[in-house]
Design a protein around this motif. Structure first.
Motif, PDB file in Angstrom:
ATOM      1  N   THR A  35      -9.790   7.934 -74.745  1.00  0.00           N
ATOM      2  CA  THR A  35      -8.494   8.617 -74.671  1.00  0.00           C
ATOM      3  C   THR A  35      -8.590   9.869 -73.814  1.00  0.00           C
ATOM      4  OG1 THR A  35      -7.823   7.801 -76.844  1.00  0.00           O
ATOM      5  CG2 THR A  35      -6.705   9.765 -76.047  1.00  0.00           C
ATOM      6  N   ILE A  36      -9.680  10.612 -73.954  1.00  0.00           N
ATOM      7  CA  ILE A  36      -9.872  11.824 -73.146  1.00  0.00           C
ATOM      8  C   ILE A  36      -9.980  11.467 -71.668  1.00  0.00           C
ATOM      9  CG2 ILE A  36     -11.453  13.725 -72.637  1.00  0.00           C
ATOM     10  CD1 ILE A  36      -9.812  14.132 -75.172  1.00  0.00           C
ATOM     11  N   TYR A  37     -10.747  10.420 -71.340  1.00  0.00           N
ATOM     12  CA  TYR A  37     -10.875  10.015 -69.941  1.00  0.00           C
ATOM     13  C   TYR A  37      -9.499   9.686 -69.355  1.00  0.00           C
ATOM     14  CZ  TYR A  37     -15.950   9.617 -70.588  1.00  0.00           C
ATOM     15  OH  TYR A  37     -17.269   9.872 -70.832  1.00  0.00           O
ATOM     16  N   ARG A  38      -8.693   8.979 -70.129  1.00  0.00           N
ATOM     17  CA  ARG A  38      -7.364   8.603 -69.649  1.00  0.00           C
ATOM     18  C   ARG A  38      -6.475   9.844 -69.478  1.00  0.00           C
ATOM     19  NH1 ARG A  38      -6.514   4.998 -73.143  1.00  0.00           N
ATOM     20  NH2 ARG A  38      -5.306   6.221 -74.641  1.00  0.00           N
ATOM     21  N   ASP A  39      -6.554  10.748 -70.437  1.00  0.00           N
ATOM     22  CA  ASP A  39      -5.748  11.977 -70.342  1.00  0.00           C
ATOM     23  C   ASP A  39      -6.159  12.819 -69.142  1.00  0.00           C
ATOM     24  OD1 ASP A  39      -5.474  12.605 -73.948  1.00  0.00           O
ATOM     25  OD2 ASP A  39      -4.365  11.270 -72.600  1.00  0.00           O
ATOM     26  N   ILE A  40      -7.461  12.938 -68.921  1.00  0.00           N
ATOM     27  CA  ILE A  40      -7.950  13.723 -67.783  1.00  0.00           C
ATOM     28  C   ILE A  40      -7.449  13.121 -66.467  1.00  0.00           C
ATOM     29  CG2 ILE A  40     -10.016  14.351 -66.465  1.00  0.00           C
ATOM     30  CD1 ILE A  40      -9.752  16.114 -68.839  1.00  0.00           C
ATOM     31  N   GLN A  41      -7.517  11.798 -66.360  1.00  0.00           N
ATOM     32  CA  GLN A  41      -7.041  11.136 -65.139  1.00  0.00           C
ATOM     33  C   GLN A  41      -5.554  11.403 -64.922  1.00  0.00           C
ATOM     34  OE1 GLN A  41      -8.748   9.564 -62.717  1.00  0.00           O
ATOM     35  NE2 GLN A  41     -10.582  10.259 -63.830  1.00  0.00           N
ATOM     36  N   ASP A  42      -4.775  11.367 -65.988  1.00  0.00           N
ATOM     37  CA  ASP A  42      -3.339  11.617 -65.868  1.00  0.00           C
ATOM     38  C   ASP A  42      -3.064  13.066 -65.478  1.00  0.00           C
ATOM     39  OD1 ASP A  42      -2.841   9.018 -66.508  1.00  0.00           O
ATOM     40  OD2 ASP A  42      -2.312   9.405 -68.608  1.00  0.00           O
ATOM     41  N   LEU A  43      -3.827  13.999 -66.041  1.00  0.00           N
ATOM     42  CA  LEU A  43      -3.652  15.409 -65.675  1.00  0.00           C
ATOM     43  C   LEU A  43      -3.992  15.637 -64.209  1.00  0.00           C
ATOM     44  CD1 LEU A  43      -5.146  17.169 -68.848  1.00  0.00           C
ATOM     45  CD2 LEU A  43      -2.772  17.308 -68.060  1.00  0.00           C
ATOM     46  N   MET A  44      -5.079  15.049 -63.759  1.00  0.00           N
ATOM     47  CA  MET A  44      -5.473  15.201 -62.356  1.00  0.00           C
ATOM     48  C   MET A  44      -4.426  14.585 -61.433  1.00  0.00           C
ATOM     49  SD  MET A  44      -9.572  14.396 -62.846  1.00  0.00           S
ATOM     50  CE  MET A  44     -10.013  14.568 -61.113  1.00  0.00           C
ATOM     51  N   ALA A  45      -3.874  13.423 -61.841  1.00  0.00           N
ATOM     52  CA  ALA A  45      -2.859  12.770 -61.020  1.00  0.00           C
ATOM     53  C   ALA A  45      -1.573  13.591 -60.944  1.00  0.00           C
ATOM     54  CB  ALA A  45      -2.555  11.382 -61.586  1.00  0.00           C
ATOM     55  N   SER A  46      -1.333  14.403 -61.977  1.00  0.00           N
ATOM     56  CA  SER A  46      -0.111  15.223 -61.976  1.00  0.00           C
ATOM     57  C   SER A  46      -0.302  16.556 -61.267  1.00  0.00           C
ATOM     58  CB  SER A  46       0.339  15.466 -63.419  1.00  0.00           C
ATOM     59  OG  SER A  46      -0.607  16.265 -64.111  1.00  0.00           O
ATOM     60  N   GLY A  47      -1.511  16.802 -60.746  1.00  0.00           N
ATOM     61  CA  GLY A  47      -1.736  18.007 -59.956  1.00  0.00           C
ATOM     62  C   GLY A  47      -2.531  19.098 -60.625  1.00  0.00           C
ATOM     63  N   VAL A  48      -2.961  18.892 -61.874  1.00  0.00           N
ATOM     64  CA  VAL A  48      -3.782  19.910 -62.538  1.00  0.00           C
ATOM     65  C   VAL A  48      -5.176  19.884 -61.904  1.00  0.00           C
ATOM     66  CG1 VAL A  48      -4.779  20.674 -64.719  1.00  0.00           C
ATOM     67  CG2 VAL A  48      -2.499  19.640 -64.685  1.00  0.00           C
ATOM     68  N   ILE A  50      -8.462  19.791 -62.002  1.00  0.00           N
ATOM     69  CA  ILE A  50      -9.652  19.576 -62.830  1.00  0.00           C
ATOM     70  C   ILE A  50     -10.721  18.915 -61.972  1.00  0.00           C
ATOM     71  CG2 ILE A  50     -10.596  18.372 -64.841  1.00  0.00           C
ATOM     72  CD1 ILE A  50      -7.812  18.487 -66.098  1.00  0.00           C
ATOM     73  N   ASP A  51     -11.897  19.488 -61.964  1.00  0.00           N
ATOM     74  CA  ASP A  51     -13.026  18.920 -61.237  1.00  0.00           C
ATOM     75  C   ASP A  51     -14.016  18.312 -62.231  1.00  0.00           C
ATOM     76  OD1 ASP A  51     -12.986  21.734 -58.959  1.00  0.00           O
ATOM     77  OD2 ASP A  51     -12.034  19.743 -58.760  1.00  0.00           O
ATOM     78  N   GLY A  52     -14.693  17.237 -61.816  1.00  0.00           N
ATOM     79  CA  GLY A  52     -15.714  16.626 -62.660  1.00  0.00           C
ATOM     80  C   GLY A  52     -15.580  15.117 -62.668  1.00  0.00           C
ATOM     81  N   GLU A  53     -16.378  14.492 -63.517  1.00  0.00           N
ATOM     82  CA  GLU A  53     -16.337  13.042 -63.599  1.00  0.00           C
ATOM     83  C   GLU A  53     -16.862  12.590 -64.949  1.00  0.00           C
ATOM     84  OE1 GLU A  53     -19.958  12.965 -60.561  1.00  0.00           O
ATOM     85  OE2 GLU A  53     -19.496  10.953 -61.309  1.00  0.00           O
ATOM     86  N   ALA A  54     -16.516  11.350 -65.305  1.00  0.00           N
ATOM     87  CA  ALA A  54     -16.950  10.780 -66.574  1.00  0.00           C
ATOM     88  C   ALA A  54     -18.469  10.752 -66.646  1.00  0.00           C
ATOM     89  CB  ALA A  54     -16.389   9.365 -66.710  1.00  0.00           C
ATOM     90  N   GLY A  55     -19.017  11.098 -67.805  1.00  0.00           N
ATOM     91  CA  GLY A  55     -20.453  11.103 -68.007  1.00  0.00           C
ATOM     92  C   GLY A  55     -21.114  12.404 -67.617  1.00  0.00           C
ATOM     93  N   VAL A  56     -20.395  13.261 -66.924  1.00  0.00           N
ATOM     94  CA  VAL A  56     -20.946  14.552 -66.499  1.00  0.00           C
ATOM     95  C   VAL A  56     -20.225  15.691 -67.216  1.00  0.00           C
ATOM     96  CG1 VAL A  56     -21.361  16.111 -64.557  1.00  0.00           C
ATOM     97  CG2 VAL A  56     -21.603  13.626 -64.252  1.00  0.00           C
ATOM     98  N   GLY A  57     -18.918  15.757 -67.037  1.00  0.00           N
ATOM     99  CA  GLY A  57     -18.128  16.813 -67.656  1.00  0.00           C
ATOM    100  C   GLY A  57     -17.016  17.260 -66.735  1.00  0.00           C
ATOM    101  N   TYR A  58     -16.196  18.188 -67.253  1.00  0.00           N
ATOM    102  CA  TYR A  58     -15.030  18.630 -66.512  1.00  0.00           C
ATOM    103  C   TYR A  58     -14.915  20.152 -66.548  1.00  0.00           C
ATOM    104  CZ  TYR A  58     -13.822  13.712 -67.013  1.00  0.00           C
ATOM    105  OH  TYR A  58     -13.849  12.345 -66.987  1.00  0.00           O
ATOM    106  N   VAL A  59     -14.311  20.683 -65.498  1.00  0.00           N
ATOM    107  CA  VAL A  59     -14.070  22.117 -65.423  1.00  0.00           C
ATOM    108  C   VAL A  59     -12.723  22.335 -64.747  1.00  0.00           C
ATOM    109  CG1 VAL A  59     -15.272  22.385 -63.209  1.00  0.00           C
ATOM    110  CG2 VAL A  59     -15.036  24.355 -64.746  1.00  0.00           C
ATOM    111  N   LEU A  60     -11.993  23.316 -65.214  1.00  0.00           N
ATOM    112  CA  LEU A  60     -10.697  23.646 -64.622  1.00  0.00           C
ATOM    113  C   LEU A  60     -10.913  24.655 -63.508  1.00  0.00           C
ATOM    114  CD1 LEU A  60      -7.626  23.093 -65.000  1.00  0.00           C
ATOM    115  CD2 LEU A  60      -7.556  25.150 -66.424  1.00  0.00           C
ATOM    116  N   ARG A  61     -10.429  24.312 -62.329  1.00  0.00           N
ATOM    117  CA  ARG A  61     -10.622  25.162 -61.171  1.00  0.00           C
ATOM    118  C   ARG A  61      -9.995  26.532 -61.417  1.00  0.00           C
ATOM    119  NH1 ARG A  61      -8.288  22.068 -56.583  1.00  0.00           N
ATOM    120  NH2 ARG A  61      -9.523  20.391 -57.562  1.00  0.00           N
ATOM    121  N   SER A  62     -10.679  27.595 -61.007  1.00  0.00           N
ATOM    122  CA  SER A  62     -10.176  28.959 -61.220  1.00  0.00           C
ATOM    123  C   SER A  62      -8.850  29.155 -60.494  1.00  0.00           C
ATOM    124  CB  SER A  62     -11.192  29.991 -60.719  1.00  0.00           C
ATOM    125  OG  SER A  62     -11.412  29.834 -59.330  1.00  0.00           O
TER     126      SER A  62
END
Length: 226
Positions: A35-48, A50-62
């Motif tokens: 569910t988190i992977y899907r949510d992250i993909q949707d957030l990134m697609a909407s322009g938020v 977020i940098d990172g990838e599955a299996g590594v982690g995510y960070v919100l760009r400053s």
């Protein structure tokens, strides 16, 4: 939890943090990693951003910030109850400031939350003697913040009267009474004074400086409050 609320919380959780894994987010929000992977993909697609990838982690760009005033109904209820408690039991200035803050918050709330603000179901009753105490709390609070010594005329529980100079370190609310936490020069020790038993007091020009031995944290620890 609604999906919109979950997406908002993901952004909030990523703000100001270093690399965050999907597992950490899943544990925080009590959902699956998928569910988190899907949510992250949707957030990134909407322009938020977020940098990172599955299996590594995510960070919100400053540089990315959410609007500062977005509340859930539960958070809004907590704010309303807090203001009502301050109005019932706090000083006049603090009560006025809390009420004004709530007015400012209301101007940016969506209609559904404005309704909960205007029609609360949790109250804190205001008693007449508390209104008499409110101006005293304002002056004592200012003395605490400005670190001015006080001369107290105080009645103990057995009505024995005393006069002393104290260093006002803090105010503590016990659910029915306020207590002044202080260092007493007469006893050369920490003392707690019920505000409703202070007959009268004078704010002195003399100031004090907290030390390693005489501080709010020390009296809180001594009374097992910290």
């Amino acid at each position: 939890m609604r999906r919109a609320d979950r997406l908002f919380q993901i952004i909030q959780y990523l703000q100001g943090r270093r690399l965050t894994t999907a597992r950490q987010l899943a544990d925080k929000l009590e959902v699956s990693e998928r569910t988190i992977y899907r949510d992250i993909q949707d957030l990134m697609a909407s322009g938020v951003p977020i940098d990172g990838e599955a299996g590594v982690g995510y960070v919100l760009r400053s540089g990315f910030h959410l609007p500062p005033l977005m509340f859930t109904p539960e958070e809004m209820q907590a704010l309303i109850v807090g203001v009502r408690l301050i109005d019932a039991w706090g000083g006049e200035k603090l009560s006025a400031a809390a009420t004004e803050a709530l007015v400012k918050i209301e101007t940016v709330l969506p209609p559904r939350l404005k309704a909960s603000l205007r029609n609360p179901r949790i109250y804190a009753l205001v008693f007449s003697d508390r209104k008499d105490l409110a101006p005293r709390l304002d002056v004592l609070g200012a003395a605490v913040n400005d670190r001015h010594k006080l001369r107290l005329h105080y009645h103990r529980e057995d009505m024995t009267a005393s006069e002393r100079v104290v260093w006002p370190l803090g105010l503590v609310f016990w659910g029915s009474v306020w207590t002044l936490m202080a260092w007493c020069e007469l006893r050369a020790d920490f003392r707690m004074f019920r505000v409703d038993r202070i007959v009268e007091f004078e704010v002195l020009e003399a100031e004090y400086e907290e030390t390693a031995r005489i501080s709010l944290q020390q009296i809180l620890r001594q009374n097992e409050l910290a």
